[in-house]
Motif scaffolding. Sequence first.
Motif, PDB file in Angstrom:
ATOM      1  N   TRP B 160      43.736 -10.872  44.994  1.00  0.00           N
ATOM      2  CA  TRP B 160      44.502 -10.888  46.242  1.00  0.00           C
ATOM      3  C   TRP B 160      45.912 -11.370  45.930  1.00  0.00           C
ATOM      4  N   VAL B 161      46.905 -10.618  46.378  1.00  0.00           N
ATOM      5  CA  VAL B 161      48.298 -11.052  46.223  1.00  0.00           C
ATOM      6  C   VAL B 161      48.823 -11.356  47.623  1.00  0.00           C
ATOM      7  N   ILE B 162      49.195 -12.635  47.816  1.00  0.00           N
ATOM      8  CA  ILE B 162      49.520 -13.092  49.182  1.00  0.00           C
ATOM      9  C   ILE B 162      51.009 -13.367  49.317  1.00  0.00           C
ATOM     10  N   ASN B 163      51.590 -12.872  50.422  1.00  0.00           N
ATOM     11  CA  ASN B 163      52.992 -13.135  50.739  1.00  0.00           C
ATOM     12  C   ASN B 163      53.107 -13.508  52.216  1.00  0.00           C
ATOM     13  N   GLY B 164      53.931 -14.521  52.500  1.00  0.00           N
ATOM     14  CA  GLY B 164      54.140 -14.899  53.893  1.00  0.00           C
ATOM     15  C   GLY B 164      54.335 -16.394  54.048  1.00  0.00           C
ATOM     16  N   GLN B 165      54.106 -16.891  55.258  1.00  0.00           N
ATOM     17  CA  GLN B 165      54.350 -18.310  55.531  1.00  0.00           C
ATOM     18  C   GLN B 165      53.344 -18.869  56.531  1.00  0.00           C
ATOM     19  N   LYS B 166      52.877 -20.076  56.246  1.00  0.00           N
ATOM     20  CA  LYS B 166      52.033 -20.815  57.190  1.00  0.00           C
ATOM     21  C   LYS B 166      52.797 -22.050  57.674  1.00  0.00           C
ATOM     22  N   ILE B 167      52.423 -22.549  58.845  1.00  0.00           N
ATOM     23  CA  ILE B 167      53.091 -23.744  59.388  1.00  0.00           C
ATOM     24  C   ILE B 167      52.056 -24.642  60.051  1.00  0.00           C
ATOM     25  N   TRP B 168      52.435 -25.892  60.306  1.00  0.00           N
ATOM     26  CA  TRP B 168      51.554 -26.926  60.892  1.00  0.00           C
ATOM     27  C   TRP B 168      50.393 -27.248  59.961  1.00  0.00           C
ATOM     28  N   THR B 169      50.650 -27.149  58.653  1.00  0.00           N
ATOM     29  CA  THR B 169      49.576 -27.349  57.690  1.00  0.00           C
ATOM     30  C   THR B 169      49.474 -28.836  57.371  1.00  0.00           C
ATOM     31  N   SER B 170      48.573 -29.557  58.061  1.00  0.00           N
ATOM     32  CA  SER B 170      48.458 -30.987  57.758  1.00  0.00           C
ATOM     33  C   SER B 170      47.770 -31.163  56.423  1.00  0.00           C
ATOM     34  N   MET B 201      45.771 -24.746  45.577  1.00  0.00           N
ATOM     35  CA  MET B 201      47.133 -25.111  45.943  1.00  0.00           C
ATOM     36  C   MET B 201      48.081 -25.122  44.739  1.00  0.00           C
ATOM     37  N   ASP B 202      47.521 -25.112  43.531  1.00  0.00           N
ATOM     38  CA  ASP B 202      48.421 -25.116  42.363  1.00  0.00           C
ATOM     39  C   ASP B 202      48.715 -23.703  41.855  1.00  0.00           C
ATOM     40  N   THR B 203      48.367 -22.689  42.637  1.00  0.00           N
ATOM     41  CA  THR B 203      48.668 -21.314  42.233  1.00  0.00           C
ATOM     42  C   THR B 203      50.180 -21.093  42.226  1.00  0.00           C
ATOM     43  N   PRO B 204      50.719 -20.485  41.164  1.00  0.00           N
ATOM     44  CA  PRO B 204      52.159 -20.217  41.128  1.00  0.00           C
ATOM     45  C   PRO B 204      52.593 -19.368  42.330  1.00  0.00           C
ATOM     46  N   GLY B 205      53.799 -19.671  42.859  1.00  0.00           N
ATOM     47  CA  GLY B 205      54.322 -18.915  44.001  1.00  0.00           C
ATOM     48  C   GLY B 205      54.047 -19.593  45.327  1.00  0.00           C
ATOM     49  N   LEU B 206      53.252 -20.681  45.292  1.00  0.00           N
ATOM     50  CA  LEU B 206      52.941 -21.390  46.533  1.00  0.00           C
ATOM     51  C   LEU B 206      53.849 -22.621  46.637  1.00  0.00           C
ATOM     52  N   GLU B 207      54.594 -22.710  47.720  1.00  0.00           N
ATOM     53  CA  GLU B 207      55.543 -23.823  47.852  1.00  0.00           C
ATOM     54  C   GLU B 207      55.288 -24.591  49.147  1.00  0.00           C
ATOM     55  N   ILE B 208      55.260 -25.922  49.027  1.00  0.00           N
ATOM     56  CA  ILE B 208      54.992 -26.766  50.201  1.00  0.00           C
ATOM     57  C   ILE B 208      56.267 -27.492  50.605  1.00  0.00           C
ATOM     58  N   ARG B 209      56.662 -27.385  51.853  1.00  0.00           N
ATOM     59  CA  ARG B 209      57.803 -28.170  52.355  1.00  0.00           C
ATOM     60  C   ARG B 209      57.326 -29.059  53.503  1.00  0.00           C
ATOM     61  N   PRO B 210      57.530 -30.373  53.393  1.00  0.00           N
ATOM     62  CA  PRO B 210      57.088 -31.278  54.452  1.00  0.00           C
ATOM     63  C   PRO B 210      57.801 -30.977  55.770  1.00  0.00           C
ATOM     64  N   LEU B 211      57.088 -31.093  56.846  1.00  0.00           N
ATOM     65  CA  LEU B 211      57.651 -30.860  58.177  1.00  0.00           C
ATOM     66  C   LEU B 211      57.527 -32.185  58.942  1.00  0.00           C
ATOM     67  N   VAL B 212      58.668 -32.836  59.137  1.00  0.00           N
ATOM     68  CA  VAL B 212      58.661 -34.150  59.777  1.00  0.00           C
ATOM     69  C   VAL B 212      58.538 -33.958  61.286  1.00  0.00           C
ATOM     70  N   ASP B 213      57.614 -34.681  61.913  1.00  0.00           N
ATOM     71  CA  ASP B 213      57.453 -34.534  63.363  1.00  0.00           C
ATOM     72  C   ASP B 213      58.120 -35.685  64.102  1.00  0.00           C
ATOM     73  N   MET B 214      57.979 -35.744  65.414  1.00  0.00           N
ATOM     74  CA  MET B 214      58.713 -36.728  66.217  1.00  0.00           C
ATOM     75  C   MET B 214      58.335 -38.166  65.906  1.00  0.00           C
ATOM     76  N   THR B 215      57.171 -38.375  65.273  1.00  0.00           N
ATOM     77  CA  THR B 215      56.816 -39.744  64.879  1.00  0.00           C
ATOM     78  C   THR B 215      57.584 -40.180  63.625  1.00  0.00           C
ATOM     79  N   LEU B 216      58.348 -39.256  63.052  1.00  0.00           N
ATOM     80  CA  LEU B 216      59.114 -39.431  61.805  1.00  0.00           C
ATOM     81  C   LEU B 216      58.209 -39.512  60.584  1.00  0.00           C
ATOM     82  N   LYS B 217      56.968 -39.103  60.745  1.00  0.00           N
ATOM     83  CA  LYS B 217      56.095 -38.960  59.582  1.00  0.00           C
ATOM     84  C   LYS B 217      55.958 -37.469  59.296  1.00  0.00           C
TER      85      LYS B 217
END
Lengths: 362, 407
Positions: B160-170, B201-217
């Motif tokens: 499977w070759v996956i392209n795209g974006q997910k959000i709200w990933t705790s 999660m360690d597959t090449p091409g997968l990038e995680i960016r933290p999303l800070v919420d209103m609690t500042l966490k």
Amino acid sequence: MYFGLSEDQIFFQENVSKFLEDQASLDIIRSITEGDSLELQGEIHSGLVNLGLGSLLIPEEFGGLGLDLLFATAVSQSLGGGIAPIAFTGSYIMAPLAIIFGGNQIQKERYLTQMSKNSIRIGVGFSQYIGARDNSTIEMNSNKISGRSLFVLDAKDATHLMLSDANGVIGLVSKNSSGIEIVELTTVDKTRSYSEVILNNVDVDVLEQTTSSNDAINKAVDGGRIILAADSIGASQRLIDKAVAYSKERKQFGRVIGSFQAVKHMCAEMAADLEPCYSLVWHAAYCFDNSPDEARLMACHAKSHVSEISKMIAKKATEVHGGMGFTDLMGLHYWFKRIGVNRHTLGAPELVREEAANIQNF
Amino acid sequence: MDLNYGAKYEDFRKEVREFCKEWKGVNFKDSAKIPMTQAFEATGVTMSRSEWQSTLIEKGYFARSVPKEYGGFGGESDIIKNRIIASEFSNANIPAAMGGQGIDMLVPTLLELGTEEQKKRYIKPTLHGEMIWCQGYSEPNAGSDLASLQTKGELVNDSWVINGQKIWTSTAQYSQMMFCLVRTEPDAQKHAGISYLLVPMDTPGLEIRPLVDMTLKAGFNEVFFTDVTIPKGNIIGKRGEGWAVANATLGHERGSLTDPNATVNRVNSLIDRMKEERLDGTRLIDIPVYRDKLISIQAKVMAFQSNSLRVLSSKLNKGQDTKIAGMIQKLVGTELRHELEGFAVDIMGEVGTLYEDSPHLRDSGSWQFLYMYYLGLIIGGGTSQIQKNIISERGLGMPKEPKAQGV
């Protein structure tokens, strides 16, 4: 573990609902509240007493059904749903509870036996204990009672009256004793009776245990509050059912109004608010029957919470019906008003919440 | 109505209570790695989170009904025992077993729909806290309308070759694996084009960016996929069956968001705080407007707790119809908790607004934090508005939302 009504309770509850559906249509209730058809009101009352409503809580040894408060709670939901124009909370809940918990053996035999045969019926006035309005006071000694009590429940057509003083001492008088004057009060809810009772040195039979303990009056008030809450649940459920049904029929802008999210969400909010009320009131009744330590707090929570929720439902369900909801024609106001008076009977929410805080020694 | 669990369960409760006494003060050397909202006093044994999981599984206090061969206790599923465990642990203030999306959502899904090989490979390390999972469902353009998701998966040379974006990933930053929904059948109808894939999660091409919420966490992350390539077998169910597979787990999430025990404990903490806290020398609990509001919230909490008992009863007693009592739990539970936490902030006034490590901070700032955090939970897992659609349509039989043309 089972949390809910039993098959027997549901069966009985459905019988009461069915009876009211057949015998007490909105047209009949309307004519009763307008002062016509009083004989029909008597027939509805007798019919329900024949089903056993008058002796639900009276122990079997005195000829009653010996059922518990949860059972009566199930019944009360049906009475609220059908806006039953009969005496219940005062005559058939609070009066027997006060005698069961406050009377001596002679008094129990004297009253409970006759109550179970429906040869006496008792109106109940505890507003001195709950909160007295208009400077009314009751003075009682071991054989005489004087003063004034407001908002006496189910006094119309009663043979006896049960009154308390501010300390929770409870006395019974026969309604045809000399020195009693009864003034009917007109509340918005014309399906049930509320009276002012004026007493001038009247012979009284004081329930023996109530001179030394508040247990009996607290039991009667707790039970009454839970039953009133159940009545408001029944009335609220009927209003939701009517609102949902109407929203599926009424068309505007080429659609049934029940397809608009604004209307759907009002209905969902009513349902989501009411559903936990069933659980709370059944739980409170269960505590009343089985777990006396928690019973008083749970009864307060049940009464105050259901009063708030049902007030909101009475408003929203009327709104879903639009202008028609506001008319006398549709008759929604009978439920609206029943809920409105239940809210204030035996203590409005703010007063009951203060009591809940005191019970917890806050 | 009978609220007694019976002698067998009272014995079990005693046993659990003993266990709690024995392990009072247990704490974890690696808790920083795992997100938790509750801190425990460290007066007892120190161990790793994973050792604690094993201890609990051995006693049957966690993963009770998961078969032994997959790393569970291998007992019968017993809702009452689970409830006793939860309430005794929370009364004794000792840490419950780890939850999280792997344990609460993936494991039940694997047990129901996974292949034998998948069960053997994933369940045990997940239960033992050695394999943390995150959930890749929502996308920037697929929130309440989740089935419109567009992250693409193509089968190329048996991968499977996956392209795209997910959000709200705790918990993405702590996770070894992600279970996610990916559009693999672009020509199929909306719900039929989705597959349920398992991504290391360690597959090449997968990038995680933290999303800070209103609690500042950084409670959430965005996860980006650029030609992320995983084996063809990393799928639960068949191609195009992902929506059905995911629906099994969404149900678990809605149930787990609304623990009545936690809400009852919280109202009791609120009462303690109101007895301690003073305004111009008067205890807050003696100020009539606050006192009145407190009792009205306490009544709502009791109603909610009673309702949960009723829902529990319907699971134990076949044929008991609780109608919409179960359907309202997410809506009522999250809104109530938000109200409760917000009320605590209000009665403390300016002090209630203190945050982070400010002087005069009360209870580690938990009231303000949870007041905001629960706004997140009101929105997440199906917003309150979506819940009201569900209640009105499925509970009250009102008309469904009209579908937009061509979608």
